[in-house]
Design an enzyme around this catalytic site. Structure first.
Site, PDB file in Angstrom:
ATOM      1  N   ASP A 224      46.530  41.159  48.366  1.00  0.00           N
ATOM      2  CA  ASP A 224      45.568  42.102  47.794  1.00  0.00           C
ATOM      3  C   ASP A 224      44.570  42.464  48.884  1.00  0.00           C
ATOM      4  OD1 ASP A 224      44.380  43.092  44.941  1.00  0.00           O
ATOM      5  OD2 ASP A 224      42.759  42.549  46.325  1.00  0.00           O
ATOM      6  N   ILE A 225      44.377  43.772  49.094  1.00  0.00           N
ATOM      7  CA  ILE A 225      43.442  44.207  50.133  1.00  0.00           C
ATOM      8  C   ILE A 225      42.008  43.960  49.639  1.00  0.00           C
ATOM      9  CG2 ILE A 225      42.638  46.156  51.532  1.00  0.00           C
ATOM     10  CD1 ILE A 225      45.393  47.429  51.159  1.00  0.00           C
TER      11      ILE A 225
ATOM     12  N   GLU B 259      46.242  48.271  45.195  1.00  0.00           N
ATOM     13  CA  GLU B 259      46.219  47.709  46.549  1.00  0.00           C
ATOM     14  C   GLU B 259      46.926  46.359  46.625  1.00  0.00           C
ATOM     15  OE1 GLU B 259      42.146  46.636  44.684  1.00  0.00           O
ATOM     16  OE2 GLU B 259      43.679  48.193  44.527  1.00  0.00           O
TER      17      GLU B 259
END
Length: 398
Positions: free
Chosen positions: A266-267, A309
């Site tokens: 996950d960004i 994301e």
């Protein structure tokens, strides 16, 4: 096959000639009767006229029977082509169709790949070398013009001699595999017999090749549509739908009986990045992160964009500890990679958090993902982000 067809054609022509000769006896009697009846040239003329008319009608009947057989075969071949959604199967059916309809000793199917016409399938030759571009003049002429050629003497065709052998006599057909603007290749069909091919053979093969090219267009469209259905358009990674369907396949495979590990990336702070730099920069970052992940896993690992994301990697036959090392390596690569540039020309960098989990092939995919997601949420995110956490090592909240 083609040889049986050739023998059948010879037998048919022999029967036509034989039946024509059988008409000689009654025809001769008819001529004598008319001659005796009229006792002049008119009687003789009428006798000959009626005789030749009967022979003509008889031969015309046999030609119509032959044409009907060919049209029936073309129809059956067309039906078999339409049901094909695989290029390899289509090539096999095309080769078989040629053997049914056309007398031949050699068949070579060239498909256009990387700027060359490359032999994709062949029969009647030991090997099919890829000719140099300079040795493809006639093949290219047929390919680009979309018009077939009859080669009455193969000794005058450089491309043909490569597959027949130097100094060997024979004839050939070169037919393009073209459907409107879609050009796929060229068919080379050859016989050891010189001058055997006529316009009739060229028309038959042209019909078959056009049908095959039309179906090949549909096959490519089907594969593109199928790929679009399972591919994320932005990152070109597989999507969530593919993730679940592929996991089911992996679970049933004999060679995947060990652990399967999963990583969810996950960004970090991606919403703030979008708000600050805009969605175009955000899209560029998503594509760059996807590339970093894809380029740093094994070929048989499955990389998907899970949503927003988040990215998921399935690692068959890999334990949790090894998967943790893979995730940590990717995290470090992403951390030091410039993802985009701001309007001021400054580099934009991001970090990712990751959760790692592993299961046996008997476990459920939903539970599998939940473990990795909990490692991400209750581990990496709560511990400050930019880190990898193993599901086994987290303390779940009460």
């Amino acid at each position: 096959d083609g040889r049986k067809f050739e023998k059948g054609e010879i037998i048919r022509l022999a029967l036509v000639d034989l039946s024509s000769y059988f008409a000689l006896v009654p025809g001769g009697i008819l001529i004598i009767l008319f001659n005796n009846l009229f006792q002049n040239f008119i009687g003789l003329f009428l006798g000959f006229f009626i005789y030749f008319l009967i022979v003509y009608i008889y031969r015309l009947y046999f030609d119509l029977v032959s044409l009907n057989d060919e049209l029936t075969a073309l129809y059956d071949i067309g039906v078999s082509f339409i049901s094909t959604l695989n290029e390899e199967d289509l090539v096999k059916k095309l080769m078989n169709a040629i053997k049914i309809l056309i007398p031949r000793d050699v068949i070579v199917l060239f498909l256009y790949k990387d700027g060359k016409l490359v032999p994709e399938a062949y029969e009647g030759v030991i090997s099919a070398p890829v000719p140099d571009k300079e040795g493809q003049e006639l093949l290219c002429k047929v390919f680009y013009s979309g018009k077939g050629e009859i080669i009455k003497d193969i000794t005058k065709c450089k491309e043909c001699t490569k597959y027949f052998g130097d100094g060997k006599r024979g004839s050939a057909l070169l037919v393009p595999l073209v459907n409107k603007d879609d050009k796929f290749g060229v068919l080379m069909i050859g016989s050891r017999r010189k001058g055997i091919y006529k316009e009739k053979h060229l028309k038959i093969i042209s019909i078959i090749s056009h049908q095959a090219a039309a179906v090949m267009t549909n096959v490519h469209l089907f594969l593109e549509t199928k790929e679009m259905a399972i591919t994320d358009s932005l990152t070109q990674l597989y999507n969530r739908r593919y993730l679940f369907s592929e996991f089911k396949k992996i679970s049933g495979r004999e060679d995947y009986k060990e652990e399967i590990s999963i990583i969810i990336f996950d960004i970090d702070y991606f919403k703030q990045i979008n708000d600050e730099y805009g969605h175009l920069i955000g899209d560029e970052i998503l594509k760059k992160v996807a590339l970093c992940i894809k380029n740093n896993v094994r070929e048989n690992d499955i990389v998907c964009r899970y949503g927003g994301e988040e990215f998921v990697v399935i690692l068959p036959n890999m334990g949790c500890e090894e998967a943790f090392k893979v995730a940590e390596r990717i995290r470090k690569i992403i951390e030091r990679t410039e993802m985009a540039k701001s309007e001021d020309g400054l580099g934009i960098y991001v970090t990712v958090s990751a959760g790692v989990s592993s299961i046996s092939v008997e476990d459920d995919m939903e539970r599998f993902l939940k473990k990795a997601d909990e490692a991400l949420l209750f581990g990496a995110k709560r511990m400050g982000r930019n880190r990898v956490v193993n599901f086994k090592n987290i303390d779940m909240p009460l």
